[in-house]
Design a protein around this motif. Structure first.
Motif, PDB file in Angstrom:
ATOM      1  N   ARG A  37       0.996  -1.163  -0.069  1.00 46.43           N
ATOM      2  CA  ARG A  37      -0.074   0.316   0.207  1.00 46.43           C
ATOM      3  C   ARG A  37       0.828   1.205  -0.060  1.00 46.43           C
ATOM      4  O   ARG A  37       1.958   1.091   0.583  1.00 46.43           O
ATOM      5  CB  ARG A  37      -0.955   0.146   1.123  1.00 46.43           C
ATOM      6  CG  ARG A  37      -1.990  -1.272   1.248  1.00 46.43           C
ATOM      7  CD  ARG A  37      -3.036  -0.951   2.313  1.00 46.43           C
ATOM      8  NE  ARG A  37      -3.892  -1.920   2.514  1.00 46.43           N
ATOM      9  CZ  ARG A  37      -4.954  -2.360   1.838  1.00 46.43           C
ATOM     10  NH1 ARG A  37      -5.074  -1.726   0.901  1.00 46.43           N
ATOM     11  NH2 ARG A  37      -5.536  -3.450   2.209  1.00 46.43           N
ATOM     12  N   ALA A  91      -1.810  -2.000  -4.035  1.00 48.05           N
ATOM     13  CA  ALA A  91      -3.026  -2.379  -3.357  1.00 48.05           C
ATOM     14  C   ALA A  91      -3.979  -1.148  -3.281  1.00 48.05           C
ATOM     15  O   ALA A  91      -5.133  -1.369  -3.499  1.00 48.05           O
ATOM     16  CB  ALA A  91      -2.939  -3.519  -2.278  1.00 48.05           C
ATOM     17  N   SER A  92      -3.358  -0.117  -2.804  1.00 48.89           N
ATOM     18  CA  SER A  92      -4.234   1.074  -2.680  1.00 48.89           C
ATOM     19  C   SER A  92      -3.137   2.259  -2.688  1.00 48.89           C
ATOM     20  O   SER A  92      -2.024   2.147  -2.242  1.00 48.89           O
ATOM     21  CB  SER A  92      -4.917   1.084  -1.393  1.00 48.89           C
ATOM     22  OG  SER A  92      -4.386   0.760  -0.203  1.00 48.89           O
ATOM     23  N   SER A 148      -8.728   2.645 -11.904  1.00 47.92           N
ATOM     24  CA  SER A 148      -8.783   2.615 -10.512  1.00 47.92           C
ATOM     25  C   SER A 148     -10.164   3.257 -10.173  1.00 47.92           C
ATOM     26  O   SER A 148     -11.065   3.958 -11.126  1.00 47.92           O
ATOM     27  CB  SER A 148      -7.845   3.584  -9.813  1.00 47.92           C
ATOM     28  OG  SER A 148      -6.914   3.880 -10.573  1.00 47.92           O
ATOM     29  N   HIS A 199      -8.422   7.972  -1.461  1.00 43.25           N
ATOM     30  CA  HIS A 199      -8.237   6.980  -1.349  1.00 43.25           C
ATOM     31  C   HIS A 199      -8.272   5.935  -2.528  1.00 43.25           C
ATOM     32  O   HIS A 199      -9.400   6.210  -3.166  1.00 43.25           O
ATOM     33  CB  HIS A 199      -8.936   5.983  -0.097  1.00 43.25           C
ATOM     34  CG  HIS A 199      -8.478   4.321  -0.135  1.00 43.25           C
ATOM     35  ND1 HIS A 199      -7.686   4.067   0.539  1.00 43.25           N
ATOM     36  CD2 HIS A 199      -9.289   3.549  -0.272  1.00 43.25           C
ATOM     37  CE1 HIS A 199      -7.405   2.895   0.638  1.00 43.25           C
ATOM     38  NE2 HIS A 199      -8.557   2.371  -0.056  1.00 43.25           N
ATOM     39  N   THR A 253      -8.147   2.657  -5.281  1.00 37.01           N
ATOM     40  CA  THR A 253      -7.966   1.225  -5.486  1.00 37.01           C
ATOM     41  C   THR A 253      -7.823   0.842  -6.867  1.00 37.01           C
ATOM     42  O   THR A 253      -8.884   1.337  -7.550  1.00 37.01           O
ATOM     43  CB  THR A 253      -8.913   0.328  -4.688  1.00 37.01           C
ATOM     44  OG1 THR A 253     -10.281   0.845  -5.117  1.00 37.01           O
ATOM     45  CG2 THR A 253      -8.632   0.244  -3.074  1.00 37.01           C
TER      46      THR A 253
END
Ligand code: SAM
Length: 297
Positions: free
Chosen positions: A128, A160-161, A194, A219, A221
């Motif tokens: 991350r 992953a993020s 994303s 945020h 992803t």
């Protein structure tokens, strides 16, 4: 929900390390504007950012700009398997060494400029990325992560993020939809493969020293596959040319990337007299595919 004002880093810590205000005084870390230093000293806020990143105990984390270590501590306290942090300001290294000693084997600090030093290829997955980014390099780093050559079409995303602090206006540009005032290059690139959302907003009062504007945590992803096929580098070039001259029609602005913008627009099924803010994500990806084809022929 927003974060208005915390305890300014005076409150007791939850991790056995000294309060951040004491760390800053002990290591003489007066904030430097030239390095975009607006520190987060409130452990409630840094803890909330770490929680926004998602589960950490089974993830490594890359942090850019740990500074005195507030967010770094929160990430480690939340259980991050390992944090690798890139910091340009050598004054912060002694404070970060104390954090590393408190969490043996779980914090590696790399001194350097994150624009030149990219540790991602060597880091363990899942990974991350979490940072209170320096405002002067934040959008450049973000764009690079979204168009990373180690993430070609069809390959798994290296991260992953992304959980990142931006100025609120930048956060709005990342999450804008077609037709919004803020729709532009950052929205196209971040939404192409994303999902990006504003997790919460942060008052200037939460930083030391306070910046002039509100900030927001974004945020991001990755999707399993892009929403439309395109080459990342070419999509990046198309959006840069189109939105770099957003008042101009595409037949003019795309001259920067193509000797024949009229043919490019025709192949993509896009009006050459259109302005970039009227195009949706699919249209930009069609232009990128047409440009890849033009270059290949
Ligand atoms: N993470 C800390 C916090 O939340 O309190 C500090 C955040 S502060 C907004 C940005 C940090 O990035 C500073 O520590 C600054 O020295 C560092 N920095 C600035 N430019 C950098 C660069 N090009 N590469 C790596 N770090 C950088």
């Amino acid at each position: 929900m927003s974060f208005e004002e915390g305890d300014g880093g005076r409150g007791p810590s939850n991790d056995g390390l000294p309060p951040l205000r004491e760390v800053i005084a002990a290591h003489d870390l007066a904030a430097k504007k030239s390095l975009g230093q607006n520190f987060l000293l409130d452990l409630n806020l840094t803890g909330r950012i770490a929680r926004t990143a998602g589960s950490l105990d089974d993830h490594d984390v890359l942090e850019i700009g740990p500074g005195p270590g507030g967010l770094t501590r929160a990430l480690l306290h939340a259980g991050a398997r390992k944090v690798t942090a890139v910091e340009r300001d050598s004054r912060c290294l002694s404070a970060l060494a104390e954090v590393a000693a408190h969490y043996p084997g779980r914090l590696e600090v790399l001194e350097g400029d994150a624009l030149k030093l990219n540790p991602i290829p060597g880091l363990r997955r899942p990974l991350r990325i979490c940072a209170n980014l320096p405002y002067n390099v934040g959008t450049e780093l973000f764009t690079r992560w979204l168009t990373d050559p180690v993430w070609p079409e069809g390959a798994p995303c290296p991260w992953a993020s992304l959980t990142l602090m931006f100025q609120r206006e930048v956060a709005e540009r990342i999450t804008a939809q077609p037709g919004d005032n803020h729709w532009g290059r950052l929205a196209v690139l971040s939404q192409w493969r994303s999902t990006a959302r504003i997790a919460f907003e942060v008052s200037p009062k939460a930083f030391t020293p306070p910046p002039k504007v509100w900030s927001a945590i974004v945020h991001v992803t990755p999707l399993d596959a892009p929403r439309f096929p395109a080459e990342a580098k070419v999509l990046s070039q198309i959006t840069q040319a189109a939105f770099g001259q957003r008042r101009k029609m595409l037949r003019q602005s795309l001259k920067q990337v193509s000797p024949d913008p009229m043919a490019l627009c025709a192949a993509a099924g896009v009006e050459p007299t259109a302005r970039p803010e009227t195009l949706d994500l699919g249209a930009f990806c069609a232009l990128a595919r047409a440009l890849s084809d033009q270059r290949a022929s």
